[in-house]
Design an enzyme around this catalytic site. Structure first.
Site, short mmCIF file in Angstrom:
data_model
loop_
_atom_site.label_atom_id
_atom_site.label_comp_id
_atom_site.label_asym_id
_atom_site.label_seq_id
_atom_site.Cartn_x
_atom_site.Cartn_y
_atom_site.Cartn_z
N LYS A 174 0.97 -1.20 0.03
CA LYS A 174 0.01 0.04 -0.18
C LYS A 174 0.94 1.19 0.07
O LYS A 174 2.16 1.30 0.67
CB LYS A 174 -0.91 -0.05 1.28
CG LYS A 174 -1.91 1.26 1.36
CD LYS A 174 -2.89 0.79 2.53
CE LYS A 174 -4.01 1.82 2.66
NZ LYS A 174 -4.87 1.59 3.69
N SER B 14 -9.70 2.04 3.10
CA SER B 14 -8.64 2.88 2.43
C SER B 14 -7.74 1.72 1.55
O SER B 14 -7.01 2.30 0.68
CB SER B 14 -8.02 3.97 2.78
OG SER B 14 -7.31 3.15 4.23
N SER C 91 -9.84 -0.45 7.43
CA SER C 91 -9.24 -0.47 6.14
C SER C 91 -8.74 -1.54 5.48
O SER C 91 -8.25 -1.39 4.17
CB SER C 91 -8.30 0.90 6.09
OG SER C 91 -8.79 2.30 6.06
#
Lengths: 482, 95, 477
Positions: free
Chosen positions: A77, A152, A176
């Site tokens: 990420k 997210s 997330s």
């Protein structure tokens, strides 16, 4: 090849049935093929990846010792700092930032000799539940590209679902990792707070953030966790503890496992297909010898407001360092120093980030601290006690991971509060610092995945992973068609 | 509950954010709704409850007073939007 | 109307640890800009602080030396504000649970001991430095100092005059030096002071409105700023005005202060507990461990000098104001020199030379053994007092033993009784009129005769001895 799991790849490379270069090329080809549709990557590193793969292959050929996940291609990420490689947090504010250091987990995966394919798209600074808040692009759900992948860590989840990497790492502050894992039909783990080092994770809410794996199956999830878990002296909130292998603890035996099903997570607001799939899964558990029972977490409805106060407050402070002075974006036109700050931050941050900063600043400001931040931290204590009580009776708790399956792109962007509701099944876990794993337990009429969440006691990853492992065998996994 | 435009602008100043009029209005509404939602916490009696700052109860995380090499200045300044004479430059600060 | 001055001080001292408070960068003054930094102390995204244990050790030590209670359960907090010298846009400090509380320091003012309360001592990180480039119309940030560990020492508003405040600062400085937690070099910024001044009518219980003054870079500036503020506030009040709560910046060159900010633009620091750091739990054992490392503090030394050596309080106070001076004194006395003599030398001629050469108190380049030798030479009569001053000056320049210096400079005086007696008799024989004058009661004659003997001896006669000899001879004559 790109449909292989991480453990299959690992084993094949170890047994010299496959080279790292082969599998890395396969993933790079796959990315080229589907990335236009999925848009999960912010930065792809084809040369670096092939070079790393080559190095691993050479070492193996020479008979030198290699790391536990040697040659396995993965992606991270984009809020995980990678040395000299763009780390943008999907924000204009860091669009050109190359950290001179690796985050601890990236270093650990380097030590394990994995191959980094690239950095993944996310909601800006990890604030969001759909990855629609990214400055660069909107990642699509591989099961239906008109739907969101969640957020997210939307890029991390979509990447795994689309077979664009063997596994990925994401971060989870209010859901997330788990919510996108649920919407994209992959396995995601949010570990107990403090078990995975946060050093090098761009902070959103320091007391809630945790890094975790997203993967194709529970075994993969466990073997990645094995590599990233552990005490780090660079992180004061890191727990000093030794861990036995989580992969080796997967037996699939859930005989006598006492499962609690909090009624608060199965009420109105949870869509019909989700409820159906969860109930079916619970029956599977029963058939495997576990017992389940309805119970209550009476303070659950307070978790979301407490979460938003705590996370926004901490975020407003963590993001204050982005001011155009030391790194990242700087506004071109400004009158003086105060204007430099205001102009840079107003142009550099997106709307959702600004919203959270405003809320957090308000909650901490003079006159409001006691009523909002302190109050939320007190409620936090009470929610933790709620869970403690529950775990006296039950080994694990099972809930849906999300109230619905994937929603449409643009569907919830008008009402922030509505978007926040997407987190109702996940935030209390962060508030209490507990571990939770999410895996697909079914699909709705449109083929969209339904995610089931298993919540454990502090440091109870082995139990929840094992329960997930047991359930997984009973679920027929459906691949997305891209 | 109401959050006035003045309050919004005051908070924006504290946070060093520049808001247009429409942004300030929209944020005012958002903040009212979200902070209003947070007022739900008042339903709970938290008298005497110790606030939790850390999820896992630990204390005393220390390191020894041993020097580690500092980073090369060029590496540190490589990301700086504006640097000069070995330092990060900003508009002249009036003290 | 007469007003009583009320002063409280906030002193920041840099701790003398090897590394910064939250990272392993060197804690060192100076250096090329931005060469003692790392991603942690410059607040790069993703970095986290880890507390240097020695910082806590030093803070506890300072707290114990100032008679504070050590907080058993303390925490660190974020103080949020924007400024280019603060890379994270928050300073990690301690808000409501500081490491040390409720202590005191005793100071000696006008022969009286006054007890000044210490409200609290807490740990925090320092910010960087800004250099202003007028030519390029910009400011340049140097983060070398970011993360240097500080203790902030806050006094109760117990001080009643700028002079008292100065003595307080000197005493505080000596305590920090003795415990070796700080270098206390105001010129290098390792000791900084903010001043709070208010006035109230004598007898009134409530405090008046106070003003804070910053940008004070020396003890002298501190005193000047307090005197100025005292006067300014008295003028405002006497004219019927009201004191506005302000923060003012002291300009030592102009000798005035200007308003920096008023209460209205006071910062909202939005303090909250630092989530990246854990609570600091101080056990009784830890406190005991630190207690054992505390050396004899200035106050105890002063008592020892007064009680064991019979030195006057004033001497004791001056000697102990610098640890190095006190150590030097102790060592010299331990070698056998007489305490009052050593004290006179240290407070007198040695202090003067140090001052002339702009050296720090106690930065004496020769050894206690060498001072003892010098004193012995005088006592033996080998050199006169005035010659000794010359020898002392030379001892500052070279590492030679005093005896060697005496030889090199040819300063030894004649003390041999036989030789001196011969000179006395020679002079008396040559100056019969003086003998008559002396007997007639003119004391000046003695001085004249002494001068003659000194001339004959080329200045080398031991004055005390010939004085005695002349008197005896004159009486007999």
């Amino acid at each position: 090849m790109h449909t292989l799991t991480a453990h299959e790849i690992r084993d094949k490379i170890k047994n010299k049935e496959m080279s790292s270069k082969e599998i890395t090329k396969a993933f790079l080809d796959r990315i080229e093929k589907v990335e236009d549709k999925v848009e999960s990557y912010v930065t792809i590193l084809p040369e670096e990846a092939m070079k790393a793969a080559e190095t691993v292959d050479e070492k193996i050929a020479k008979g030198e010792s290699v790391g536990a996940l040697a040659g396995v291609p993965m992606a991270l990420k984009d809020n995980l700092c990678t040395k000299d490689i763009l780390t943008t947090c999907s924000s204009k504010m860091l669009h050109n930032f190359r950290p001179p250091y690796d985050c601890t987990v990236a270093q650990k995966l380097k030590d394990a000799d994995t191959v980094l394919l690239g950095k993944l798209n996310m909601d800006e600074f990890a604030m969001g539940s759909s990855t629609e808040n990214s400055f660069f692009k909107k990642t699509k759900n591989p099961y239906d590209i008109t739907k969101v992948p969640g957020g997210s860590s939307g890029g991390s989840a979509a990447c795994v679902a689309a077979d664009e990497a063997a596994f990925t790492l994401g971060s989870d502050t209010g859901g997330s990792i788990r919510q996108p894992a649920s919407l994209c039909g992959c396995v995601g783990l949010k570990p107990t707070y403090g078990t995975v080092s946060r050093f090098g994770l761009v902070a959103f809410a320091s007391s809630l953030d945790q890094i975790g794996p997203l993967a194709k199956d529970v075994t993969d999830c466990a073997l990645v966790y094995d590599q990233i878990v552990g005490y780090d002296a660079m992180d004061s909130t890191s727990v000093n503890r030794k861990y036995a292998s989580f992969e080796k603890a997967l037996t699939g035996d859930v005989c006598g496992l006492k499962i609690g099903v909090p009624a608060e997570y199965m009420g109105e607001g949870i869509s019909e297909p989700v409820q159906k799939a969860i109930l079916a899964a619970l029956d599977s558990f029963k058939a495997l010898g576990a017992e389940y029972e309805d119970m209550h977490l009476p303070l659950n409805e307070y978790a979301l407001p407490a979460y938003y106060m705590i996370s926004s407050a901490e975020a407003s402070s963590n993001l204050a360092r982005f001011d155009g002075v030391k790194y990242g974006f700087r506004a071109e036109k400004f009158d003086d120093l105060v204007d430099l700050y205001a102009q840079t931050r107003s142009e550099g941050f997106g709307a959702e980030v600004k919203r959270r900063i405003m809320i957090g600043t308000y909650a901490l400001s003079s006159g409001y601290y006691d009523a909002y931040y302190k109050k939320a931290q007190q409620v936090r204590t009470m929610i933790m006690q709620d869970f403690d009580k529950a775990f006296e009776k039950y080994d694990v708790l099972v809930t849906p991971a999300t109230p619905t399956t994937a929603f449409g792109i643009g569907e919830k962007t008008d009402d922030p509060l509505q978007m926040y509701m997407a987190d109702i099944c996940t935030v209390s876990v962060n508030i209490a610092g507990l571990p939770a794993v999410v895996l697909p337990c079914g699909y709705d009429a449109n083929g969209l995945p339904v995610g089931l969440q298993i919540i454990g006691k502090p440091f109870g990853e082995a139990a929840i992973l094992n329960a997930a492992y047991a359930l997984e065998k009973n679920i027929s996994k459906v691949r997305p068609t891209l | 509950m109401k959050i006035s435009k003045e309050e919004v602008l005051h908070v924006a100043k504290l946070a060093r954010l520049k808001l247009s009029d429409s942004e300030a209005e929209a944020l005012s509404a958002d903040m009212e709704s979200i902070i209003g939602f947070a007022n739900k916490l008042n339903e709970l009696d938290t008298e005497g409850v110790v606030p939790t700052a850390h999820a896992i109860p630990m204390s005393n995380a220390f390191r020894e007073d041993v020097v580690k090499p500092s980073y090369d200045r060029d590496a540190m300044l490589a990301n700086a939007p504006s640097a000069e004479d070995g330092g990060y430059t900003v508009p002249k600060v009036v003290e | 109307m007469n007003y009583e001055t009320v002063i409280g001080l906030e002193v920041h001292a840099e701790l003398k640890t090897n590394t910064k408070i939250y990272c392993g960068c060197k804690n060192e003054f100076g250096g090329e800009p931005n060469t003692h930094t790392c991603p942690i102390c410059t607040g790069m995204p993703g970095t986290l602080p880890v507390l240097n244990k020695r910082v806590v050790d030093f803070a506890i030590k300072a707290g114990l030396a100032m008679n504070c209670t050590i907080t058993k359960y303390g925490k660190q907090d974020r103080k949020n504000y924007f400024y280019p010298d603060l890379p994270k846009a928050y300073q990690i400090s301690q808000f409501d649970l500081p490491l040390c509380q409720n202590g005191y320091i005793d100071i000696l003012v006008d022969g009286e001991t006054r007890r000044i309360g210490i409200t609290r001592i807490h740990i925090e990180e320092d910010a960087g430095k800004l250099v202003h480039d007028d030519y390029a119309n910009c400011s340049i940030a140097d983060y070398n100092r970011c993360g240097v560990p500080l203790i902030e020492i806050v006094s109760e508003p117990d001080l009643r005059s700028p002079e008292e405040a100065r003595v307080f600062l000197e005493t505080l400085k000596s305590i920090l030096e003795y415990t070796e937690v700080s270098d206390c070099k105001m010129q290098e910024g390792s000791l900084r002071c903010d001043v709070n001044v208010s006035l109230r009518p004598f007898g009134q219980k409530e405090f008046g409105t106070r003003c804070e003054m910053k940008n004070i870079n020396s003890f002298r500036a501190a005193v000047r700023s307090m005197e100025y503020e005292q006067k300014r506030q008295a003028e405002v009040l006497s004219a019927g005005g009201v004191i506005v709560q302000e923060t003012r910046s002291w300009d030592d060159v102009k000798g005035t202060s200007v308003v920096m900010r008023t209460k209205e633009d006071a910062q909202d620091y939005r303090y909250f507990p630092e989530p990246d750091l854990l609570p600091i739990v101080v056990s009784d054992e830890w406190v005991e461990e630190i207690k054992k490392t505390i050396p004899e503090l200035p106050e105890q030394r002063r008592s020892r000098y007064v009680n064991d050596y019979g030195l006057p309080e004033y001497d004791a106070f001056l000697l102990t104001s610098s640890k190095k001076t006190a150590d030097f004194f102790d060592e010299t006395v331990n070698l056998g020199a007489a305490p009052k003599t050593v004290s006179n030398w240290l407070m007198g001629d040695i202090a003067k030379v140090l001052n002339d050469r702009e050296l720090e108190a106690g930065d004496i380049p020769f050894s206690p053994a060498q001072l003892k030798s010098l004193i012995a030479l005088i006592e033996k009569g080998t050199i006169s007092n005035s010659a000794a001053k010359k020898v002392l000056n030379e001892m500052f320049n070279s590492s030679e033993e005093p005896e060697k210096i005496v030889e090199q400079l040819g300063l030894s005086q004649v003390s041999d009784e036989g030789a001196l007696m011969a000179m006395v008799q020679e002079v008396m024989a040559q100056n019969p009129q003086s003998i008559v004058d002396y007997k007639a009661g003119k004391d000046r004659a003695l001085g004249f005769l002494m001068g003659q003997v000194m001339r004959v001896s080329k200045g080398k006669a031991n004055p005390q001895v010939i004085s005695q000899m002349l008197k005896e001879a004159l009486d007999k004559a």
